[in-house]
Write an enzyme that holds these catalytic residues in place. Structure first.
Site, PDB file in Angstrom:
ATOM      1  N   GLU A  97     -15.275  60.521  -5.947  1.00  0.00           N
ATOM      2  CA  GLU A  97     -15.620  59.098  -5.909  1.00  0.00           C
ATOM      3  C   GLU A  97     -16.096  58.697  -4.519  1.00  0.00           C
ATOM      4  O   GLU A  97     -15.422  58.964  -3.535  1.00  0.00           O
ATOM      5  CB  GLU A  97     -14.390  58.281  -6.268  1.00  0.00           C
ATOM      6  CG  GLU A  97     -14.650  56.793  -6.298  1.00  0.00           C
ATOM      7  CD  GLU A  97     -13.388  56.022  -6.588  1.00  0.00           C
ATOM      8  OE1 GLU A  97     -12.388  56.219  -5.896  1.00  0.00           O
ATOM      9  OE2 GLU A  97     -13.410  55.226  -7.531  1.00  0.00           O
ATOM     10  N   GLU A 106      -4.503  51.411 -12.568  1.00  0.00           N
ATOM     11  CA  GLU A 106      -5.966  51.348 -12.748  1.00  0.00           C
ATOM     12  C   GLU A 106      -6.576  51.969 -11.507  1.00  0.00           C
ATOM     13  O   GLU A 106      -6.509  51.381 -10.423  1.00  0.00           O
ATOM     14  CB  GLU A 106      -6.387  49.882 -12.866  1.00  0.00           C
ATOM     15  CG  GLU A 106      -5.844  49.183 -14.083  1.00  0.00           C
ATOM     16  CD  GLU A 106      -6.386  49.778 -15.367  1.00  0.00           C
ATOM     17  OE1 GLU A 106      -5.709  49.712 -16.383  1.00  0.00           O
ATOM     18  OE2 GLU A 106      -7.498  50.334 -15.312  1.00  0.00           O
ATOM     19  N   LYS A 155       1.065  41.869  -3.800  1.00  0.00           N
ATOM     20  CA  LYS A 155       0.492  42.301  -2.530  1.00  0.00           C
ATOM     21  C   LYS A 155      -1.010  42.522  -2.683  1.00  0.00           C
ATOM     22  O   LYS A 155      -1.445  43.448  -3.348  1.00  0.00           O
ATOM     23  CB  LYS A 155       1.150  43.598  -2.065  1.00  0.00           C
ATOM     24  CG  LYS A 155       0.626  44.025  -0.697  1.00  0.00           C
ATOM     25  CD  LYS A 155       0.608  45.511  -0.527  1.00  0.00           C
ATOM     26  CE  LYS A 155      -0.084  45.849   0.758  1.00  0.00           C
ATOM     27  NZ  LYS A 155      -1.537  45.441   0.680  1.00  0.00           N
ATOM     28  N   CYS A 214     -15.269  49.960  -9.432  1.00  0.00           N
ATOM     29  CA  CYS A 214     -14.883  51.253 -10.005  1.00  0.00           C
ATOM     30  C   CYS A 214     -15.593  51.485 -11.329  1.00  0.00           C
ATOM     31  O   CYS A 214     -15.521  52.564 -11.878  1.00  0.00           O
ATOM     32  CB  CYS A 214     -13.398  51.301 -10.200  1.00  0.00           C
ATOM     33  SG  CYS A 214     -12.927  49.918 -11.181  1.00  0.00           S
TER      34      CYS A 214
END
Ligand code: TXE
Length: 480
Positions: free
Chosen positions: A384, A248, A173, A282
């Protein structure tokens, strides 16, 4: 208006619901296509196809698996420009980044694992003169691969390639925000002659399609890349089912610049590590710590270079920063810039939305933003942001900067700039992260372990780590 399909059992098919979601071009802020609004029934069809294909695929020789994956890599290379254009349009990234990074890495991912399996070996342990053990490694079954929108084809193939190479079949996906290159990949897989059911791609919302993959009893292994919050949801679903999980997740990476650094090298690379892909990697270094003796000099030189960056139309070769991926993400980043100001930050450059002209006036553009004057443990420096926003802070002592660098809930990557070898090793050893770059950034050797600690994830991708993740090991002990 491009309407794309799911790829199930070797066919390009509509979602069972017959419903579609809008696909937005972030550079123009307008709909340019539609993607299947799939649901659990589509995931069920894909999983059945993958399960049916598994006995054949797992028994296919590694040479044949390798040949097919190399064929896909060749087709990606042969369609490099078309895929780069599609990626840039779907994600908003500059075309030159898609050409140079995203698409070449997608074919490299297939090539790397297609050849790695040809050289794989296993273990043998002799217990005593009459007792031997061998480790039998085998494919697991149907692997679920779920990927994010920032490096769409790059990260999608980073999971699919090792899963297929190891002999698993896949239900994958991609992000609903950037589905296009995954769809184009499915067409290339058909062209390559990948047997039906080996790879299945189901498009749609995370809460419906992603959740259905996480909870499907016939998908025993899940590889996920995306936000930490989503990682928690997937883990909460999959862990009680004892699924094998690779997560991750997010990052809030420190970029530590000592006074003895190679100033020009550190300066130029820091512009890249701060704003590449609009800061939507990231691995970007979003917290810049500069040793006090050079803090003002570095800050002023850095801000000067940032001001020269061109925010523009992704298809323009001169563009350094394209559009951020969605209106929602643009608003999220702007909210964090407001928070930074409330927390006492001083915006040295940027801090605003950028309005382009004409067809692009409704696009999602942000100015590269540099903020100083914040405390290391304020929210802006702990959470973040995942956009073109960095903070700068001076430091005096090595122990102090290591404490600040390690102070967040994340631990994915870090960069250290120094020309003193012992200091480089000492600081790298003290940093709580999965990856440390010294005097460089984003240099990637696909054999190396890739992943983070703390809330940046669980497990490692890359090299034998990825192939071992997608296999089960059985010890066979024989009394002679
Ligand atoms: O993540 P999301 P995004 C991180 C990055 C940022 C985020 C951006 O730091 O935080 O990911 O990507 C699907 N069950 N990384 O916003 O929302 C969703 O449809 C199952 C770190 O896309 O988590 C999409 O396909 N699936 C990384 C995928 O999860 C669900 C590198 C990711 O979506 C779901 C790249 C659910 N409940 C980005 N909800 C690294 N560490 O390498 C959503 N999804």
């Amino acid at each position: 208006m491009k309407r794309i399909s799911n790829y199930i059992d070797g066919q390009l098919v509509a979602p069972n619901s017959g419903k579609y979601l809008d696909n937005i071009d972030p550079s123009r802020g307008e709909k340019y296509g539609e993607i299947p609004d799939s649901d659990a029934s589509d995931v069920q069809a894909a999983t059945l196809a993958a399960k049916t294909a598994f006995p054949m695929w797992s028994k296919t020789s590694r040479e044949e698996r390798s040949r097919l994956l190399l064929k896909i890599a060749d087709l990606i290379d042969a369609n490099h420009e078309m895929l780069a254009q599609a990626e840039s349009k779907d994600n908003g990234k500059p075309i030159k980044l898609a050409r140079k990074v995203d698409i070449p890495r997608a074919s490299a991912n297939f090539r790397f694992f297609a050849t790695a399996i040809l050289h794989e070996s296993s273990e043998f342990h002799r217990t005593d003169i009459s007792t031997i053990n061998y480790t039998d490694k085998s494919a697991i079954g149907v692997a679920g691969c779920i990927s994010p929108w920032n490096l769409p084809l790059y990260l999608f193939t980073w999971k699919i390639a090792p899963a297929l190479a190891a002999g698993n079949t896949v239900v994958a996906k991609p992000s609903e925000i950037t589905p296009m290159t995954a769809f184009l990949l499915s067409e290339l897989c058909i062209e390559a002659g990948l047997p039906k059911g080996v790879l299945n791609i189901v498009h749609g919302l995370g809460q419906k399609v992603g959740q259905a993959i996480s909870e499907h009893p016939d998908i025993p292994v899940i590889s996920f890349t995306g936000g930490t919050a989503t990682g928690k949801q997937i883990a909460a679903t999959a862990a009680p089912m004892f699924k094998k999980l690779s997560l991750e997740l997010g990052g809030k990476n420190p970029n530590i610049i000592f006074a003895d650094c190679d100033f020009e090298e550190a300066l130029n690379t820091t512009v890249q590590s701060s704003f590449a892909n609009q800061g939507q990697i990231c691995l970007c270094g979003s917290r810049i710590f500069v040793e006090r003796p050079i803090y003002e000099r570095f800050r002023d030189a850095f801000v000067q270079k940032v001001k020269q960056l061109k925010v523009g139309v992704p298809s323009d070769e001169e563009t350094n920063l394209g559009a951020v991926v969605s209106e929602g993400h643009m608003k999220k980043v702007l909210t964090y810039i407001d928070l930074a100001k409330q927390e006492g930050g001083k915006v040295l450059t940027g801090g605003n939305q950028v309005r382009l002209q004409g067809d692009y006036a409704q696009g999602y553009y942000l100015a590269p933003t540099v903020i100083e004057g914040l405390d290391f443990n304020c929210r802006t420096n702990q959470e973040e942001i995942f956009g073109p926003v960095v903070t700068m802070m001076p430091f005096d002592a090595e122990e102090e900067v290591i404490m600040m660098a390690n102070s967040t809930q994340y631990g994915l990557a870090a960069t250290v700039w120094t020309q003193e070898l012992n200091k480089a090793h000492r600081v790298a050893s003290a940093l709580k992260s999965g990856i440390v770059w010294v005097n460089c950034w984003l240099l990637r050797d696909l054999r190396t372990p890739f992943g983070g600690v703390k809330n940046s994830g669980v497990g490692r991708e890359g090299g034998w780590d990825a192939l071992n993740f997608f296999t089960e090991k059985k010890n066979v002990c024989i009394k002679l």
